[in-house]
Design a protein around this motif. Structure first.
Motif, PDB file in Angstrom:
ATOM      1  N   HIS A  44       0.612  -1.385   0.116  1.00 16.78           N
ATOM      2  CA  HIS A  44      -0.065   0.147  -0.055  1.00 16.78           C
ATOM      3  C   HIS A  44       1.166   1.048  -0.360  1.00 16.78           C
ATOM      4  N   ASP A  45       0.269   2.375  -0.504  1.00  9.34           N
ATOM      5  CA  ASP A  45       0.891   3.556  -0.500  1.00  9.34           C
ATOM      6  C   ASP A  45       1.657   3.906   1.198  1.00  9.34           C
ATOM      7  N   PRO A  46       2.220   4.748   1.173  1.00  8.34           N
ATOM      8  CA  PRO A  46       2.507   5.375   2.222  1.00  8.34           C
ATOM      9  C   PRO A  46       1.721   6.467   2.972  1.00  8.34           C
ATOM     10  N   LEU A  47       1.802   6.349   4.241  1.00 11.88           N
ATOM     11  CA  LEU A  47       1.168   7.917   5.108  1.00 11.88           C
ATOM     12  C   LEU A  47       1.937   9.047   4.196  1.00 11.88           C
ATOM     13  N   PRO A  48       1.224  10.037   3.943  1.00  8.56           N
ATOM     14  CA  PRO A  48       1.383  11.245   4.427  1.00  8.56           C
ATOM     15  C   PRO A  48       1.729  11.707   4.893  1.00  8.56           C
ATOM     16  N   VAL A  49       3.561  12.203   5.327  1.00  8.83           N
ATOM     17  CA  VAL A  49       4.350  13.104   6.561  1.00  8.83           C
ATOM     18  C   VAL A  49       4.785  14.090   6.218  1.00  8.83           C
ATOM     19  N   LEU A  50       5.124  14.582   7.895  1.00  5.14           N
ATOM     20  CA  LEU A  50       5.082  16.400   7.400  1.00  5.14           C
ATOM     21  C   LEU A  50       6.125  16.243   7.766  1.00  5.14           C
ATOM     22  N   CYS A  64       5.692  22.365   7.600  1.00  6.74           N
ATOM     23  CA  CYS A  64       4.657  23.342   6.802  1.00  6.74           C
ATOM     24  C   CYS A  64       3.839  22.180   6.935  1.00  6.74           C
ATOM     25  N   GLU A  65       2.189  23.581   6.067  1.00  4.06           N
ATOM     26  CA  GLU A  65       1.170  22.392   7.256  1.00  4.06           C
ATOM     27  C   GLU A  65       0.529  21.369   5.895  1.00  4.06           C
ATOM     28  N   ARG A  66       0.888  22.468   4.881  1.00  4.30           N
ATOM     29  CA  ARG A  66       0.695  20.626   3.887  1.00  4.30           C
ATOM     30  C   ARG A  66       1.602  19.425   3.843  1.00  4.30           C
ATOM     31  N   LEU A  67       1.023  17.561   4.078  1.00  3.13           N
ATOM     32  CA  LEU A  67       1.071  16.682   3.749  1.00  3.13           C
ATOM     33  C   LEU A  67       1.961  16.851   2.797  1.00  3.13           C
ATOM     34  N   ILE A  68       3.377  15.764   3.033  1.00 10.59           N
ATOM     35  CA  ILE A  68       4.063  15.455   1.704  1.00 10.59           C
ATOM     36  C   ILE A  68       3.958  13.461   1.639  1.00 10.59           C
ATOM     37  N   TYR A 116      15.232  20.848  21.089  1.00 12.08           N
ATOM     38  CA  TYR A 116      14.891  19.992  20.071  1.00 12.08           C
ATOM     39  C   TYR A 116      13.768  18.941  19.761  1.00 12.08           C
ATOM     40  N   GLN A 117      13.128  18.137  20.961  1.00 12.26           N
ATOM     41  CA  GLN A 117      12.547  16.847  20.847  1.00 12.26           C
ATOM     42  C   GLN A 117      11.094  17.612  21.142  1.00 12.26           C
ATOM     43  N   ALA A 118      11.402  19.225  22.172  1.00 13.42           N
ATOM     44  CA  ALA A 118      10.069  19.602  22.193  1.00 13.42           C
ATOM     45  C   ALA A 118       9.070  20.084  21.065  1.00 13.42           C
ATOM     46  N   PHE A 119      10.673  20.642  20.084  1.00 11.18           N
ATOM     47  CA  PHE A 119       9.670  20.707  19.190  1.00 11.18           C
ATOM     48  C   PHE A 119       8.790  19.677  17.994  1.00 11.18           C
ATOM     49  N   PHE A 120       9.745  18.715  17.512  1.00  9.98           N
ATOM     50  CA  PHE A 120       9.378  17.606  17.510  1.00  9.98           C
ATOM     51  C   PHE A 120       8.273  16.713  17.469  1.00  9.98           C
ATOM     52  N   THR A 121       7.821  17.079  18.901  1.00 10.17           N
ATOM     53  CA  THR A 121       6.824  16.038  19.931  1.00 10.17           C
ATOM     54  C   THR A 121       5.348  17.798  19.225  1.00 10.17           C
ATOM     55  N   LEU A 122       5.748  18.274  19.063  1.00 10.43           N
ATOM     56  CA  LEU A 122       5.092  19.788  18.677  1.00 10.43           C
ATOM     57  C   LEU A 122       4.297  19.051  17.176  1.00 10.43           C
ATOM     58  N   CYS A 123       5.429  19.090  16.641  1.00  9.46           N
ATOM     59  CA  CYS A 123       5.376  18.448  15.212  1.00  9.46           C
ATOM     60  C   CYS A 123       4.474  17.270  14.908  1.00  9.46           C
ATOM     61  N   ARG A 124       5.082  16.554  16.063  1.00  8.92           N
ATOM     62  CA  ARG A 124       4.433  15.079  15.381  1.00  8.92           C
ATOM     63  C   ARG A 124       3.064  15.120  16.201  1.00  8.92           C
ATOM     64  N   GLU A 125       2.512  16.208  17.774  1.00  7.74           N
ATOM     65  CA  GLU A 125       0.681  16.116  17.199  1.00  7.74           C
ATOM     66  C   GLU A 125       0.329  16.722  15.776  1.00  7.74           C
ATOM     67  N   PHE A 126       0.936  18.175  15.425  1.00 12.05           N
ATOM     68  CA  PHE A 126      -0.005  18.991  14.454  1.00 12.05           C
ATOM     69  C   PHE A 126      -0.320  17.713  13.982  1.00 12.05           C
ATOM     70  N   LEU A 127       0.792  16.438  13.464  1.00 11.66           N
ATOM     71  CA  LEU A 127       0.441  15.794  12.109  1.00 11.66           C
ATOM     72  C   LEU A 127      -0.753  14.108  12.393  1.00 11.66           C
ATOM     73  N   SER A 128      -0.566  14.838  13.896  1.00  8.56           N
ATOM     74  CA  SER A 128      -1.314  13.438  14.614  1.00  8.56           C
ATOM     75  C   SER A 128      -2.913  14.072  14.392  1.00  8.56           C
ATOM     76  N   ARG A 129      -3.452  15.354  14.536  1.00  6.91           N
ATOM     77  CA  ARG A 129      -4.664  15.768  14.173  1.00  6.91           C
ATOM     78  C   ARG A 129      -5.344  15.289  12.677  1.00  6.91           C
ATOM     79  N   GLN A 130      -4.081  15.793  12.122  1.00  7.80           N
ATOM     80  CA  GLN A 130      -4.019  15.944   9.918  1.00  7.80           C
ATOM     81  C   GLN A 130      -4.543  14.417   9.360  1.00  7.80           C
ATOM     82  N   SER A 131      -4.201  13.340  10.331  1.00  7.42           N
ATOM     83  CA  SER A 131      -4.430  11.896   9.544  1.00  7.42           C
ATOM     84  C   SER A 131      -6.144  11.715   9.683  1.00  7.42           C
TER      85      SER A 131
END
Length: 176
Positions: free
Chosen positions: A5-11, A68-72, A161-176
């Protein structure tokens, strides 16, 4: 046999390093022009873990992460790395700073399970993608936190850095 299957979009994330605020702002504008709205931007962190870049970039470097807001599609990572390398050359050609490399832009992406970075350099822990570009899993997200590997760069082990990456991961989780 597993189903294909195709991969899920990523941030998409970009690590932008320079000693010049102007270079960080220039890159932010380039990112938004090509990839759309920057939905998350970190502070410009002091980048003190290595002097690897001192000869070409100078000292007192800052590193800022943009997401970036738009997932790739993750297959886009290699062409994006080629583009960011062109941006580095374009910015250097402007001649605004004495350093030969006043800007470094490293793209990568975040999934719910990992942070991946692109590189032009091959090592035992990297896999070839395309167009001279390799990728590595820099951090894994396990047990509710980012986990480094033996090869993880020292700065990517930092809590800020990891605190920022966690914010990114949380943003991604809300998009899926």
């Amino acid at each position: 046999m597993g189903d294909i299957h195709d991969p899920l979009p990523v941030l998409l994330i970009l690590a932008v390093s320079s000693r010049y605020d102007e270079a960080l702002a220039w890159t932010h504008a380039k990112v938004e022009d090509l990839f759309g709205t920057v939905v998350l931007a970190s502070d410009a962190f002091d980048f003190t873990e290595t002097d690897y870049y001192a000869d070409t970039m100078g000292t007192d470097l800052k590193k800022q992460f943009l997401a970036c807001e738009r997932l790739i599609d993750p297959v886009q990572l290699a062409p994006i790395k080629c583009q960011t390398n062109r941006w580095e050359a374009d910015y250097a050609a402007l001649g605004r700073h004495p350093e030969t490399r006043p800007l470094n832009v490293d793209p990568g992406y975040i999934t719910r399970a990992k942070l991946v970075l692109a590189s032009t350099k091959d090592h035992a822990h990297r896999i070839y993608l395309h167009e001279g570009i390799y990728a590595e899993i820099t951090l894994a997200f396990r047990h509710h936190q980012w986990q480094p590997h033996d090869w993880t760069y020292p700065d990517y082990r930092r809590a800020d850095y990891q605190a920022f990456f966690t914010l990114c991961r949380e943003f991604l989780s809300r998009q899926s």
